[in-house]
Design an enzyme around this catalytic site. Structure first.
Site, PDB file in Angstrom:
ATOM      1  N   HIS A 142       6.674  -6.732   9.649  1.00 29.52           N
ATOM      2  CA  HIS A 142       5.850  -7.987   9.697  1.00 29.52           C
ATOM      3  C   HIS A 142       6.527  -9.263  10.595  1.00 29.52           C
ATOM      4  O   HIS A 142       7.910  -8.822  10.781  1.00 29.52           O
ATOM      5  CB  HIS A 142       5.824  -8.472   8.446  1.00 29.52           C
ATOM      6  N   ASP A 219      12.233  -5.596   3.132  1.00 34.17           N
ATOM      7  CA  ASP A 219      10.888  -6.429   2.778  1.00 34.17           C
ATOM      8  C   ASP A 219       9.907  -6.157   1.812  1.00 34.17           C
ATOM      9  O   ASP A 219       9.213  -5.272   2.022  1.00 34.17           O
ATOM     10  CB  ASP A 219      10.537  -6.589   4.355  1.00 34.17           C
ATOM     11  N   GLN A 222       4.903  -6.506  -0.172  1.00 29.99           N
ATOM     12  CA  GLN A 222       3.997  -5.980  -0.665  1.00 29.99           C
ATOM     13  C   GLN A 222       4.172  -4.895  -1.541  1.00 29.99           C
ATOM     14  O   GLN A 222       3.365  -4.350  -2.359  1.00 29.99           O
ATOM     15  CB  GLN A 222       3.022  -5.193   0.823  1.00 29.99           C
ATOM     16  N   LYS A 245       2.051 -13.779  -3.601  1.00 29.26           N
ATOM     17  CA  LYS A 245       1.363 -12.296  -3.570  1.00 29.26           C
ATOM     18  C   LYS A 245       1.558 -11.507  -4.945  1.00 29.26           C
ATOM     19  O   LYS A 245       0.888 -10.560  -5.217  1.00 29.26           O
ATOM     20  CB  LYS A 245       2.001 -11.397  -2.637  1.00 29.26           C
ATOM     21  N   CYS A 384      -0.212 -10.465  11.043  1.00 28.43           N
ATOM     22  CA  CYS A 384       1.108 -10.607  11.606  1.00 28.43           C
ATOM     23  C   CYS A 384       2.039  -9.422  11.844  1.00 28.43           C
ATOM     24  O   CYS A 384       3.064  -9.325  11.474  1.00 28.43           O
ATOM     25  CB  CYS A 384       1.909 -11.391  10.416  1.00 28.43           C
TER      26      CYS A 384
HETATM   27  C1  LIG Z   1       5.187  -7.021   4.559  1.00 29.69           C
HETATM   28  C2  LIG Z   1       5.240  -8.833   4.721  1.00 29.69           C
HETATM   29  N1  LIG Z   1       6.595  -9.168   4.851  1.00 29.69           N
HETATM   30  C3  LIG Z   1       6.532 -10.656   4.823  1.00 29.69           C
HETATM   31  C4  LIG Z   1       5.265 -11.296   4.543  1.00 29.69           C
HETATM   32  C5  LIG Z   1       5.655 -12.580   4.586  1.00 29.69           C
HETATM   33  O1  LIG Z   1       5.401 -13.308   3.304  1.00 29.69           O
HETATM   34  P1  LIG Z   1       5.445 -15.094   3.252  1.00 29.69           P
HETATM   35  O2  LIG Z   1       4.117 -15.492   4.169  1.00 29.69           O
HETATM   36  O3  LIG Z   1       4.984 -15.364   1.665  1.00 29.69           O
HETATM   37  O4  LIG Z   1       6.781 -15.384   3.662  1.00 29.69           O
HETATM   38  C6  LIG Z   1       4.159 -10.716   4.303  1.00 29.69           C
HETATM   39  C7  LIG Z   1       2.905 -11.585   3.838  1.00 29.69           C
HETATM   40  O5  LIG Z   1       2.399 -12.208   4.715  1.00 29.69           O
HETATM   41  C8  LIG Z   1       4.151  -9.347   4.119  1.00 29.69           C
HETATM   42  O6  LIG Z   1       2.739  -8.577   3.881  1.00 29.69           O
END
Ligand SMILES: Cc1ncc(COP(=O)(O)O)c(C=O)c1O
Lengths: 426, 141
Positions: A142, A219, A222, A245, A384
């Site tokens: 991401h 990370d 998910q 989430k 993203c």
């Molecule tokens: C795999 C992953 N990493 C990071 C993020 C970033 O999360 P956040 O926007 O809550 O910081 C997301 C979601 O948008 C994600 O799906």
């Protein structure tokens, strides 16, 4: 269509917890909160972006604001003490939820996964990385991790390497073996891909990182919401996730870090709340995790996060995972019925609860607009993961992602919506 | 029904499926390319000016992307001939939604205005007012 009851979770009872799932959509969107002109029932399939918030969590936040709203760690008065206890306990609860036996001392509250990533990149990466070092990522990162390490590498002169994604949407582990070498100081990998749905072998990657003396950052944005997670079994050095989430409010996330590593690290943000003793010349830091939580923290959100993991534990994370898998497989199978649909990532019986795809001849954004008319909320775009989409050869895709309150009938509604798009664009 | 259903009226779908002035001009006075990084819409506008150096004579577009961005580009190639560069510069988002004849939902406005933005930037580069390589509408990732 095939309804696969009984579900692993009590969907009907769970849906009662979410008033928003009763609403309709389709009316004027410039008047948020006014729904008189809405016409079609909402089918919410954008849970990987953010999940909904059950009454239980909203009530915990209301209880705080109505009952003991106060700043933490500052007052001797009752309200402040109650708020401090609740806020601190929430750390312990969230730590326990991901298997961190060190409790709050290994669990820092942040704004979200992105901030957790930046915290480590700045507090550790900026200080420790130098030319000759490498940071190993994957092609399916991401932007939260990809952009952060890319930019920290630029500042420090370190190199960023990307583990290839195979044609069936998995990590090329042979390539990982080549890339993770003595120069590697950090391996940062996504646990469950938010685009491919791939479940990555993070504990194997942790072993590979540790063998060369590198840290591993997982990370979990998910994975923490959708399956049981044990950071100690993975042997993760860092693990990041977001409250919004997983039934929690926005504005709160977490960073798990092994205690000895967090202790060695410099603070990320400076200011009040994170200090022990300050003179005009110098300062010393508070204990973990407060050293990393400068300023007045998101107190209500932290307490809400604690309530969210209580809620999920009541349902049982094994059941959550089973429900996700059931819906992922059902959606994969239904979408596979059509020759004009390309699905990205591993097969339906081996993925997290989301499916990204493209319908031939209809741009993802058009598809998303048309599905929106049928009440179906899905994500269209690059999710993203722009570099991954380049690898996939698609500028954008459409993603349906599921949670505990979704049903197979809702997936059928999605599939019917695709038929409408086909007709329009034929 | 909501905004979405209006967005795909026959006119838009017709321009998307049968784009007008699609392709490249042989000797354009200026050409410029732009993209929506988050959607992957890309559009190149070729503009040919009359001898007065001010009046737009012919316009063609190429590129790919969603129906809204491509239909908007197609309609613009029909709308612009006969107008002047200063009239082009004065075009705003309302002019585009009027041209499209439908309400564009807020999240899709970027797609709708891409062709106009690209043509305006192309004209400004031609007149030496700005120097950019590619037009990019802001990212919403
Ligand atoms: C795999 C992953 N990493 C990071 C993020 C970033 O999360 P956040 O926007 O809550 O910081 C997301 C979601 O948008 C994600 O799906």
């Amino acid at each position: 269509m095939g309804v696969q009851e009984p579900y692993p979770v009590d969907v009907d009872a769970i849906r009662e917890d979410y008033p928003i799932l009763q609403r309709k959509v389709g009316g004027d969107i410039s008047t948020p909160g006014e729904h008189d002109d809405d016409t079609v029932p909402l089918v919410y399939l954008d849970n990987a972006a953010t999940s909904h918030t059950p009454k239980q969590v909203v009530e915990a936040i209301v209880d705080y604001y109505y009952g003991y709203n106060s700043n933490v760690h500052r007052g001797i008065h009752s309200l402040s003490q109650e708020a401090s206890v609740a806020y601190e306990n929430a750390h312990d609860r969230v730590a326990e939820f991901v298997g961190a036996s060190g409790g709050r001392e290994e669990l820092v509250f942040t704004k979200n996964t992105t901030e957790s990533m930046n915290l480590v990149a700045y507090a550790w990466g900026l200080n420790e990385l130098e030319p000759g070092d490498s940071v190993v990522l994957t092609q399916m990162e991401h932007h939260a991790s990809l952009v952060t390490w890319q930019q920290i590498a630029k500042k420090t002169g370190a190199e960023v390497r990307f583990i290839r994604v195979t044609d069936d949407g998995r990590l090329d582990m042979e390539h990982a073996k080549e890339l993770i070498d003595d120069s590697t100081k950090m391996v940062s990998v996504v646990h469950v891909s938010n685009t491919l749905g791939t479940i990555n072998p993070v504990s194997e990657l942790a072993d590979m990182a540790h063998e060369v003396g590198a840290y591993i950052f997982v990370d979990g944005a998910q994975s923490a919401p959708t399956r049981p997670v044990d950071v100690e079994a993975i042997d993760a050095d860092f693990f990041a996730f977001s409250g919004h989430k997983m039934c929690g409010p926005t504005g709160i996330g977490a960073l798990y870090g092994k205690r000895d590593i967090l202790e060695e690290m410099d603070p990320y943000l400076y200011g009040g709340e994170m200090i022990r003793r300050v003179t005009f010349e110098d300062s010393t830091w508070e204990d973990l995790p407060w050293k990393f939580e400068a300023g007045t923290p998101p107190i209500a959100q932290g307490i809400g996060f604690g309530a969210a993991v209580d809620y999920l534990d009541d349902i049982g994370m094994e059941n959550v995972q089973a429900h996700e898998e059931l819906l992922a497989e059902y959606a994969y199978d239904r979408l596979s019925e059509f020759d004009d649909i390309e699905i990205y990532g591993p097969p339906g019986d081996d993925r997290g609860g989301l499916v990204a795809f493209n319908l031939d001849g209809v741009h993802a954004h058009d598809l998303s607009s048309i599905l929106n008319e049928q009440g179906v909320a899905i994500r269209a775009g690059d999710h993203c993961t722009q570099p991954l989409h380049e690898v996939l050869g698609a500028a954008a895709s459409t993603r349906a992602s599921f949670y505990i309150y979704n049903t197979t009938e809702e997936i059928d509604t999605l599939v019917e919506g695709l038929e409408v798009a086909r007709d329009l664009f034929a | 029904m909501g905004i979405g259903s209006d967005m795909y009226r026959q006119q838009i779908l017709d321009h998307y499926k049968n784009p007008r002035n699609h392709g490249r001009l042989e000797s354009p006075t200026f050409s410029h390319t732009g993209e929506n990084p988050s959607c992957g819409d890309t559009i190149t506008m070729d503009v040919q000016l009359a001898d007065d150096g001010e009046t737009i004579e012919r316009v063609a577009f190429s590129g790919d992307g969603c129906a809204i961005s491509q239909a908007s580009a197609s309609m613009l190639t029909q709308r612009l001939p006969g107008t002047t560069l200063s009239e082009l510069e004065a075009m705003d988002t309302d002019d585009i939604t009027e041209m499209l004849g439908v309400d564009i939902s807020p999240m899709r406005i970027k797609c709708a205005v891409l062709a106009r933005q690209v043509t305006q930037d192309g004209a400004k580069i031609h007149e030496g007012e700005i120097e950019i390589d590619k037009t990019k509408t802001e990212d919403d990732a």
